[in-house]
Scaffold this active site. Structure first.
Site, PDB file in Angstrom:
ATOM      1  N   ARG A  45       0.881  -1.179   0.000  1.00  0.00           N
ATOM      2  CA  ARG A  45       0.000   0.000   0.000  1.00  0.00           C
ATOM      3  C   ARG A  45       0.914   1.223   0.000  1.00  0.00           C
ATOM      4  NH1 ARG A  45      -5.354   1.400   3.496  1.00  0.00           N
ATOM      5  NH2 ARG A  45      -6.108  -0.044   1.916  1.00  0.00           N
ATOM      6  N   HIS A  68      -7.376   0.711  -6.416  1.00  0.00           N
ATOM      7  CA  HIS A  68      -7.576  -0.139  -5.235  1.00  0.00           C
ATOM      8  C   HIS A  68      -8.213  -1.450  -5.717  1.00  0.00           C
ATOM      9  CE1 HIS A  68      -7.837  -1.342  -1.214  1.00  0.00           C
ATOM     10  NE2 HIS A  68      -8.701  -0.483  -0.714  1.00  0.00           N
ATOM     11  N   GLN A  90     -10.147  -3.985  -3.424  1.00  0.00           N
ATOM     12  CA  GLN A  90     -11.456  -3.513  -2.969  1.00  0.00           C
ATOM     13  C   GLN A  90     -12.540  -3.881  -3.983  1.00  0.00           C
ATOM     14  OE1 GLN A  90     -12.154  -1.819   0.042  1.00  0.00           O
ATOM     15  NE2 GLN A  90     -14.180  -2.475  -0.612  1.00  0.00           N
ATOM     16  N   ASP A 118     -17.185   7.212  -1.588  1.00  0.00           N
ATOM     17  CA  ASP A 118     -15.977   7.036  -0.764  1.00  0.00           C
ATOM     18  C   ASP A 118     -15.679   8.385  -0.123  1.00  0.00           C
ATOM     19  OD1 ASP A 118     -13.613   6.041   0.311  1.00  0.00           O
ATOM     20  OD2 ASP A 118     -12.507   6.034  -1.581  1.00  0.00           O
ATOM     21  N   CYS A 159     -16.335   1.527   0.495  1.00  0.00           N
ATOM     22  CA  CYS A 159     -15.177   0.681   0.823  1.00  0.00           C
ATOM     23  C   CYS A 159     -14.787   0.782   2.295  1.00  0.00           C
ATOM     24  CB  CYS A 159     -14.000   1.033  -0.075  1.00  0.00           C
ATOM     25  SG  CYS A 159     -13.350   2.692   0.190  1.00  0.00           S
ATOM     26  N   ARG A 162     -13.538  -8.838   1.710  1.00  0.00           N
ATOM     27  CA  ARG A 162     -12.113  -8.578   1.460  1.00  0.00           C
ATOM     28  C   ARG A 162     -11.298  -9.816   1.862  1.00  0.00           C
ATOM     29  NH1 ARG A 162     -10.098  -3.364   1.433  1.00  0.00           N
ATOM     30  NH2 ARG A 162      -8.166  -4.411   0.877  1.00  0.00           N
TER      31      ARG A 162
HETATM   32  N1  NVA Z   1      -9.965   6.488  -1.359  1.00  0.00           N
HETATM   33  C1  NVA Z   1      -9.577   6.127  -0.017  1.00  0.00           C
HETATM   34  C2  NVA Z   1      -9.786   4.675   0.202  1.00  0.00           C
HETATM   35  C3  NVA Z   1      -9.431   4.177   1.565  1.00  0.00           C
HETATM   36  C4  NVA Z   1      -9.622   2.707   1.705  1.00  0.00           C
HETATM   37  C5  NVA Z   1      -8.110   6.508   0.206  1.00  0.00           C
HETATM   38  O1  NVA Z   1      -7.308   6.302  -0.709  1.00  0.00           O
HETATM   39  O2  NVA Z   1      -7.788   7.009   1.277  1.00  0.00           O
HETATM   40  N1   CP Z   2     -11.238  -0.268   2.385  1.00  0.00           N
HETATM   41  C1   CP Z   2      -9.979  -0.341   2.833  1.00  0.00           C
HETATM   42  O1   CP Z   2      -9.035  -0.627   2.074  1.00  0.00           O
HETATM   43  O2   CP Z   2      -9.854  -0.118   4.167  1.00  0.00           O
HETATM   44  P1   CP Z   2      -8.492   0.097   4.979  1.00  0.00           P
HETATM   45  O3   CP Z   2      -7.946   1.431   4.568  1.00  0.00           O
HETATM   46  O4   CP Z   2      -8.919   0.059   6.408  1.00  0.00           O
HETATM   47  O5   CP Z   2      -7.528  -1.005   4.629  1.00  0.00           O
END
Ligand code: NVA
Ligand code: CP
Length: 309
Positions: free
Chosen positions: A107, A134, A137, A223, A263, A291
């Protein structure tokens, strides 16, 4: 010794429709066994390295629990724990880590970082979220749709709010599975179709009015207004996105049996009203749970290849 190039999951379009159909079948099989408390450990003696450069709850827990349930182990690395923080090139980290483990999940910020890692990795690399995509997801989201409603082909998904990593991954999925995404973003936050790989006109439409985007949709999804890495823009975004909250009025524009997905993490009172996320059309808890099951199928596929149960 020559090493064959591993299969990676860096963005949704790295896999074909046929590969996703296989993953969904395996997800169902793995989930059923898990619910019956039956042990399934094809990844005994295998190791997953997880690299987190951003916060996580679901991704961390689902990958670590999933790897343990499959009989393997997961090593959690945050940037500060590693020599990345002291300037070790990501290519060198990839060369070294991938000689010691069987699969890597990352990540991070820019997609180019994970692509550089993958280019120098001997083992499969999974995108656990980047600024652009992502894919894990949407793997879980489409599986959740299938569980509730069957095939997603020909359906309409309304995306309301920020044109972010989750939105771009929905757009990639629309091209693969043959559905439509109606996108509504505030002025100044328009989505860039090139990031999704320039989907054909049949696969998306853009709407100034979020209610118009929801009209007749089978699934409404949104989101956070400020994704990780964009925190400095938070105040401006709170103002710009005010009319893009998914509330009951928006849900009433959608098909009567429309589902709501997010998500998570969610901000009730910002991108979604409590009455929607906690209401009867919301499937967010199934979505989050899936997930775990979908990523176990993904790990099995990347490490063991096609397994038929
Ligand atoms: N769009 C959000 C998703 C978090 C799971 C982010 O990138 O922070
Ligand atoms: N939806 C998702 O990826 O959640 P986290 O940021 O908690 O991993």
């Amino acid at each position: 010794m020559a090493v064959t190039a591993p299969k990676h999951f860096l963005q949704f379009r790295d896999f074909s429709c046929d590969e996703f159909e296989h993953l969904f079948e395996r997800t169902r099989w793995i989930k059923d066994r898990f619910k019956r408390y039956e042990i399934y450990q094809p990844l005994r003696d295998r190791t997953l390295a997880m690299v987190f450069e951003k916060a996580s709850t679901r991704t961390r827990v689902s990958f670590e629990a999933g790897m343990n349930q499959l009989g393997g182990i997961a090593i959690n690395l945050t940037r500060g724990d590693t020599q990345l923080a002291r300037g070790e090139p990501i290519e060198d980290v990839a060369r070294v880590v991938s000689r010691m483990v069987d699969v890597v999940m990352i990540r991070t910020f820019g997609q180019s970082l994970i692509e550089r890692f993958a280019e120098h990795s001997r083992v499969p690399v999974i995108n656990g979220l980047t600024n652009e995509y992502h894919p894990c997801q949407i793997l879980a989201d489409i599986y959740t749709w299938i569980e509730h409603r069957g095939s997603i082909r020909g359906r309409t998904v309304a995306w309301i709010g920020d044109a972010n990593n989750v939105c771009y991954t929905w757009l990639q999925a629309a091209q693969i599975f043959g559905f439509h995404v109606s996108v509504s973003t505030p002025p100044g936050y328009a989505m860039d179709p090139a990031i999704a790989g320039a989907p054909g006109a049949a696969h998306y439409s853009c709407h100034d009015d979020p209610r118009a985007a929801c009209r007749g949709a089978d699934l409404v999804t949104t989101d956070v207004w400020t994704s990780m890495g964009y925190e400095a823009e938070n105040d401006a975004r709170l103002r710009a996105f005010e009319r893009w909250q998914v509330d009951s009025a928006m849900m009433r524009e959608a098909a009567p049996d429309a589902l709501f997905m997010h998500c998570l993490p969610a901000h009730r009172g910002e991108e979604v009203a409590a009455e929607v996320i906690d209401g009867p059309q919301s499937v967010v808890w199934d979505e989050a749970e899936n997930r775990l099951h979908a990523q176990k199928a993904l790990l099995e596929y990347l490490v063991c290849g096609r397994v038929d149960g």
